[in-house]
Design a protein around this motif. Structure first.
Motif, short mmCIF file in Angstrom:
data_model
loop_
_atom_site.label_atom_id
_atom_site.label_comp_id
_atom_site.label_asym_id
_atom_site.label_seq_id
_atom_site.Cartn_x
_atom_site.Cartn_y
_atom_site.Cartn_z
N THR A 29 0.82 -1.21 0.00
CA THR A 29 0.00 0.00 0.00
C THR A 29 0.85 1.26 0.00
OG1 THR A 29 -1.81 -1.13 1.16
CG2 THR A 29 -1.77 1.28 1.26
N TYR A 30 1.83 1.32 0.90
CA TYR A 30 2.64 2.54 0.99
C TYR A 30 3.63 2.65 -0.16
CZ TYR A 30 0.57 3.27 5.53
OH TYR A 30 -0.32 3.48 6.55
N THR A 33 1.69 4.15 -2.87
CA THR A 33 1.38 5.55 -2.56
C THR A 33 2.57 6.46 -2.85
OG1 THR A 33 -0.17 4.87 -0.83
CG2 THR A 33 0.66 7.13 -0.74
N LYS A 37 2.73 9.56 -5.63
CA LYS A 37 3.08 10.94 -5.24
C LYS A 37 4.28 11.43 -6.03
CE LYS A 37 3.88 13.84 -1.18
NZ LYS A 37 5.11 14.51 -1.64
N VAL A 62 -3.20 10.44 -5.82
CA VAL A 62 -2.68 9.70 -4.68
C VAL A 62 -3.82 9.08 -3.88
CG1 VAL A 62 -1.32 9.87 -2.56
CG2 VAL A 62 -0.62 11.15 -4.56
N ASN A 66 -3.84 5.21 -3.07
CA ASN A 66 -3.79 4.80 -1.67
C ASN A 66 -5.15 4.35 -1.16
OD1 ASN A 66 -4.17 5.94 1.41
ND2 ASN A 66 -2.20 4.94 1.10
N ASP A 116 -9.96 8.31 4.32
CA ASP A 116 -8.82 8.46 3.43
C ASP A 116 -8.83 9.81 2.72
OD1 ASP A 116 -7.80 6.05 4.17
OD2 ASP A 116 -8.53 4.95 2.43
N MET A 120 -5.64 12.00 3.27
CA MET A 120 -4.81 12.33 2.11
C MET A 120 -4.55 13.83 2.03
SD MET A 120 -3.13 10.59 0.04
CE MET A 120 -4.00 9.13 0.60
#
Length: 226
Positions: A29-30, A33, A37, A62, A66, A116, A120
């Motif tokens: 997930t990260y 992300t 970005k 993003v 994400n 989220d 975000m």
């Protein structure tokens, strides 16, 4: 206890920790992300976009990456792991377990999408926007990136808890309908502890992680800081 066990595994058996499904959910997930970005930052800088345009594109792209990975993959996966562990400890029959770990996710998704959206904006978009809009120094941006994601958890924690409550406590034809005020009471009871835990957990990927990601990206691109 959970944190202590995790730290012990990381220090003594790092390979075992890295093949854990929970680690895979978080890493995937990260990782996605950060890539999203970086992609937006690079394109917007090349196209000389305004701070407002950059913030707009960054927020939605993003968020899509994400939010999609979190809401439809990571969070249900982690929640399913927790429920499976609880079911195993309680020695529930396999048939009952399958029914218990496959609840309706409609309202849970709605609350987590709201979570989220707010997260975000506060964690990934606002520090960069303030730097560009108000001509902050790099040191000021660093302070913002370290603190904004933590402060944002004060607003996102209730949304996260409400989504979990809908996941874990569902009403159906055989049970009495759960009133919204009952859910709010449960969220209020858990809020302080959950907010503190989320601040600690989010500080690493969203404060330290995004700061290192930016510093590394700027170094590779030869960007000078003022």
């Amino acid at each position: 206890s959970s944190l202590r066990n995790s730290l012990t595994t990381i220090l003594t058996k790092p390979h075992k920790f890295m093949i854990n499904p929970a680690f895979g959910y978080v890493f995937g997930t990260y990782g996605g992300t950060y890539l999203a970005k970086n992609y937006v930052d690079t394109i917007c800088k090349y196209k000389h976009q305004s701070p407002e345009q950059t913030a707009f594109y960054k927020f939605w792209i993003v968020f899509a990456v994400n939010g999609g990975l979190s809401v439809f993959w990571k969070d249900p996966g982690l929640a399913r792991i927790v429920k499976e562990n609880v079911a195993e400890q309680l020695k529930i029959s396999s048939e009952t377990t399958i029914k218990a770990i496959a609840p309706s996710m409609k309202f849970t998704y709605l609350w987590w999408i709201g979570r989220d959206l707010a997260h975000m904006f506060g964690a990934a978009v606002l520090p960069d926007y303030c730097e560009d809009k108000f001509k902050w120094t790099h040191k000021q941006w660093q302070m913002a990136q370290l603190t904004f994601p933590v402060i944002t958890q004060l607003f996102t924690t209730p949304l996260h808890l409400m989504g979990l409550d809908y996941y874990n406590n569902q009403s159906n034809a055989n049970t009495e309908k759960i009133h919204i005020m009952d859910r709010i009471k449960r969220v209020r009871v858990s809020y302080i502890g959950a907010a503190g835990i989320r601040m600690c957990r989010m500080w690493a990927p969203w404060s330290i992680g995004l700061l290192i990601n930016r510093e590394l990206r700027d170094y590779l691109n030869g960007d000078e800081h003022h």
